[in-house]
Design a protein around this motif. Structure first.
Motif, PDB file in Angstrom:
ATOM      1  N   LEU A 152       0.824  -1.207   0.000  1.00 42.62           N
ATOM      2  CA  LEU A 152       0.000   0.000   0.000  1.00 42.62           C
ATOM      3  C   LEU A 152       0.859   1.259   0.000  1.00 42.62           C
ATOM      4  N   SER A 153       0.310   2.328  -0.537  1.00 44.34           N
ATOM      5  CA  SER A 153       0.975   3.624  -0.457  1.00 44.34           C
ATOM      6  C   SER A 153       0.852   4.160   0.966  1.00 44.34           C
ATOM      7  N   ALA A 154       1.646   5.177   1.287  1.00 38.72           N
ATOM      8  CA  ALA A 154       1.608   5.764   2.624  1.00 38.72           C
ATOM      9  C   ALA A 154       0.222   6.300   2.956  1.00 38.72           C
ATOM     10  N   SER A 155      -0.421   6.944   1.996  1.00 38.96           N
ATOM     11  CA  SER A 155      -1.750   7.508   2.259  1.00 38.96           C
ATOM     12  C   SER A 155      -2.788   6.407   2.444  1.00 38.96           C
ATOM     13  N   ASP A 156      -2.658   5.323   1.681  1.00 39.95           N
ATOM     14  CA  ASP A 156      -3.619   4.227   1.794  1.00 39.95           C
ATOM     15  C   ASP A 156      -3.478   3.487   3.115  1.00 39.95           C
ATOM     16  N   TYR A 157      -2.236   3.258   3.563  1.00 40.08           N
ATOM     17  CA  TYR A 157      -2.134   2.520   4.821  1.00 40.08           C
ATOM     18  C   TYR A 157      -2.517   3.396   6.003  1.00 40.08           C
ATOM     19  N   GLN A 158      -2.323   4.713   5.887  1.00 41.40           N
ATOM     20  CA  GLN A 158      -2.794   5.599   6.944  1.00 41.40           C
ATOM     21  C   GLN A 158      -4.324   5.586   6.996  1.00 41.40           C
ATOM     22  N   ASP A 159      -4.939   5.587   5.834  1.00 36.42           N
ATOM     23  CA  ASP A 159      -6.397   5.543   5.738  1.00 36.42           C
ATOM     24  C   ASP A 159      -6.937   4.227   6.295  1.00 36.42           C
ATOM     25  N   CYS A 160      -6.253   3.124   5.979  1.00 39.34           N
ATOM     26  CA  CYS A 160      -6.681   1.808   6.448  1.00 39.34           C
ATOM     27  C   CYS A 160      -6.618   1.721   7.969  1.00 39.34           C
ATOM     28  N   LEU A 161      -5.511   2.188   8.553  1.00 43.97           N
ATOM     29  CA  LEU A 161      -5.374   2.133  10.006  1.00 43.97           C
ATOM     30  C   LEU A 161      -6.373   3.039  10.712  1.00 43.97           C
ATOM     31  N   SER A 162      -6.648   4.188  10.142  1.00 46.02           N
ATOM     32  CA  SER A 162      -7.634   5.093  10.742  1.00 46.02           C
ATOM     33  C   SER A 162      -9.005   4.434  10.781  1.00 46.02           C
ATOM     34  N   GLU A 163      -9.369   3.765   9.693  1.00 47.40           N
ATOM     35  CA  GLU A 163     -10.650   3.068   9.644  1.00 47.40           C
ATOM     36  C   GLU A 163     -10.680   1.910  10.640  1.00 47.40           C
ATOM     37  N   ALA A 164      -9.580   1.166  10.731  1.00 44.42           N
ATOM     38  CA  ALA A 164      -9.516   0.045  11.676  1.00 44.42           C
ATOM     39  C   ALA A 164      -9.649   0.532  13.115  1.00 44.42           C
ATOM     40  N   SER A 165      -8.996   1.643  13.432  1.00 42.40           N
ATOM     41  CA  SER A 165      -9.068   2.189  14.785  1.00 42.40           C
ATOM     42  C   SER A 165     -10.478   2.660  15.118  1.00 42.40           C
ATOM     43  N   ARG A 166     -11.109   3.355  14.190  1.00 40.83           N
ATOM     44  CA  ARG A 166     -12.488   3.825  14.419  1.00 40.83           C
ATOM     45  C   ARG A 166     -13.429   2.643  14.656  1.00 40.83           C
ATOM     46  N   SER A 167     -13.293   1.630  13.835  1.00 44.50           N
ATOM     47  CA  SER A 167     -14.167   0.459  13.966  1.00 44.50           C
ATOM     48  C   SER A 167     -13.913  -0.272  15.274  1.00 44.50           C
ATOM     49  N   LEU A 168     -12.644  -0.374  15.658  1.00 44.97           N
ATOM     50  CA  LEU A 168     -12.296  -1.079  16.890  1.00 44.97           C
ATOM     51  C   LEU A 168     -12.883  -0.381  18.113  1.00 44.97           C
ATOM     52  N   ARG A 169     -12.750   0.935  18.188  1.00 44.03           N
ATOM     53  CA  ARG A 169     -13.281   1.656  19.347  1.00 44.03           C
ATOM     54  C   ARG A 169     -14.803   1.625  19.362  1.00 44.03           C
ATOM     55  N   SER A 170     -15.408   1.638  18.185  1.00 41.85           N
ATOM     56  CA  SER A 170     -16.863   1.589  18.104  1.00 41.85           C
ATOM     57  C   SER A 170     -17.400   0.237  18.560  1.00 41.85           C
ATOM     58  N   GLU A 171     -16.729  -0.833  18.156  1.00 42.58           N
ATOM     59  CA  GLU A 171     -17.217  -2.176  18.453  1.00 42.58           C
ATOM     60  C   GLU A 171     -16.817  -2.653  19.843  1.00 42.58           C
ATOM     61  N   LEU A 182      -8.755  -5.646   9.062  1.00 45.25           N
ATOM     62  CA  LEU A 182      -9.338  -5.298   7.776  1.00 45.25           C
ATOM     63  C   LEU A 182      -8.558  -6.038   6.689  1.00 45.25           C
ATOM     64  N   GLY A 183      -8.975  -5.857   5.446  1.00 47.69           N
ATOM     65  CA  GLY A 183      -8.363  -6.627   4.370  1.00 47.69           C
ATOM     66  C   GLY A 183      -6.861  -6.488   4.275  1.00 47.69           C
ATOM     67  N   LYS A 184      -6.329  -5.267   4.521  1.00 48.99           N
ATOM     68  CA  LYS A 184      -4.890  -5.074   4.379  1.00 48.99           C
ATOM     69  C   LYS A 184      -4.243  -4.342   5.551  1.00 48.99           C
ATOM     70  N   CYS A 185      -4.894  -4.364   6.698  1.00 48.93           N
ATOM     71  CA  CYS A 185      -4.260  -3.810   7.893  1.00 48.93           C
ATOM     72  C   CYS A 185      -4.956  -4.354   9.133  1.00 48.93           C
ATOM     73  N   TYR A 186      -4.293  -4.216  10.256  1.00 48.87           N
ATOM     74  CA  TYR A 186      -4.920  -4.601  11.514  1.00 48.87           C
ATOM     75  C   TYR A 186      -4.425  -3.679  12.615  1.00 48.87           C
ATOM     76  N   ILE A 187      -5.200  -3.622  13.696  1.00 47.76           N
ATOM     77  CA  ILE A 187      -4.806  -2.860  14.875  1.00 47.76           C
ATOM     78  C   ILE A 187      -5.342  -3.595  16.092  1.00 47.76           C
ATOM     79  N   LYS A 188      -4.569  -3.601  17.171  1.00 50.72           N
ATOM     80  CA  LYS A 188      -5.006  -4.307  18.378  1.00 50.72           C
ATOM     81  C   LYS A 188      -4.400  -3.648  19.606  1.00 50.72           C
ATOM     82  N   TYR A 189      -5.035  -3.890  20.735  1.00 52.46           N
ATOM     83  CA  TYR A 189      -4.521  -3.371  21.998  1.00 52.46           C
ATOM     84  C   TYR A 189      -4.874  -4.352  23.105  1.00 52.46           C
ATOM     85  N   ALA A 190      -4.158  -4.250  24.217  1.00 45.24           N
ATOM     86  CA  ALA A 190      -4.458  -5.070  25.390  1.00 45.24           C
ATOM     87  C   ALA A 190      -3.942  -4.363  26.631  1.00 45.24           C
TER      88      ALA A 190
END
Length: 209
Positions: A152-171, A182-190
């Motif tokens: 992914l390009s820098a802008s695309d992976y930033q966009d992907c992570l932002s979406e993953a973070s929003r979805s994670l906090r919402s859910e 997501l299809g090409k990125c992930y985010i997690k916390y513990a």
């Protein structure tokens, strides 16, 4: 064995071999004389905390499971705890994919505002780590990791992570641990009461197929 099946086997071998020297690579298998219908495209990526031996080991496990799960498919994707593999008969290189593949929320931590604020800080810091495909944040009691596929390009992976973070906090809202793939990125916390995010012995565990 069809020419396409032979090309898939060649791709799998290339992916596993490459994992001994790199944590990411992509290949197009298109032997001379073959029809373009037999072309196959594939890539892999290992977690940023795995060494080369662990990466190759994880890749070998991924390929073995793909052969079992998708024996006659023209494409497939598998996400283990430690690595990601995708292949198809059409190129997907450089194409953003923000479709949710999997999510998991841990137990609720109640309404402890300090914990919730720290989780928000971890996720914010993960998103703000510009130009890093693998990102890790440790605030002591709370850890976070994120990674994007390196095609992914820098802008695309930033966009992907932002979406993953929003979805994670919402859910996962008040959960003490959570992950979003997501299809090409992930985010997690513990948190301390969740689980360690860097348990190398778990990197063969299947997360998404």
């Amino acid at each position: 064995m069809t020419p396409y099946d032979s090309n898939v086997n060649s791709l799998f071998s290339s992916l596993v071999d490459s994992a001994s020297v790199s944590n990411f690579n992509k290949f197009e298998i298109s032997p001379p004389g073959n029809s373009h219908w037999d072309d196959v495209y594939g890539l892999f990526q290992c977690r940023g905390y795995l060494n080369s031996a662990e990466c190759k080991d994880c890749m070998a496990a991924s390929v073995s499971q793909l052969k079992t799960i998708c024996p006659v498919s023209t494409g497939g994707t598998i996400q283990l705890e430690g690595c990601f593999v995708k292949y198809d008969n059409t190129s997907f290189f450089g194409i953003e994919d923000k479709m949710e593949a999997s999510r998991k929320c841990g137990p609720s931590g109640g309404s402890n505002l300090d914990v919730l604020s720290s989780i928000d800080n971890v996720l914010t810091n993960l998103i703000s780590e510009n130009n890093q495909y693998f990102r890790k944040v440790d605030l002591g009691s709370i850890q976070g990791v994120a990674q994007c596929v390196q095609d992914l390009s820098a802008s695309d992976y930033q966009d992907c992570l932002s979406e993953a973070s929003r979805s994670l906090r919402s859910e996962c809202e008040a959960s003490i641990s959570g992950n979003m793939y997501l299809g090409k990125c992930y985010i997690k916390y513990a948190t301390d009461n969740g689980k360690c995010l860097f348990q190398h012995h778990l990197h063969h565990r299947v997360m998404v197929v």
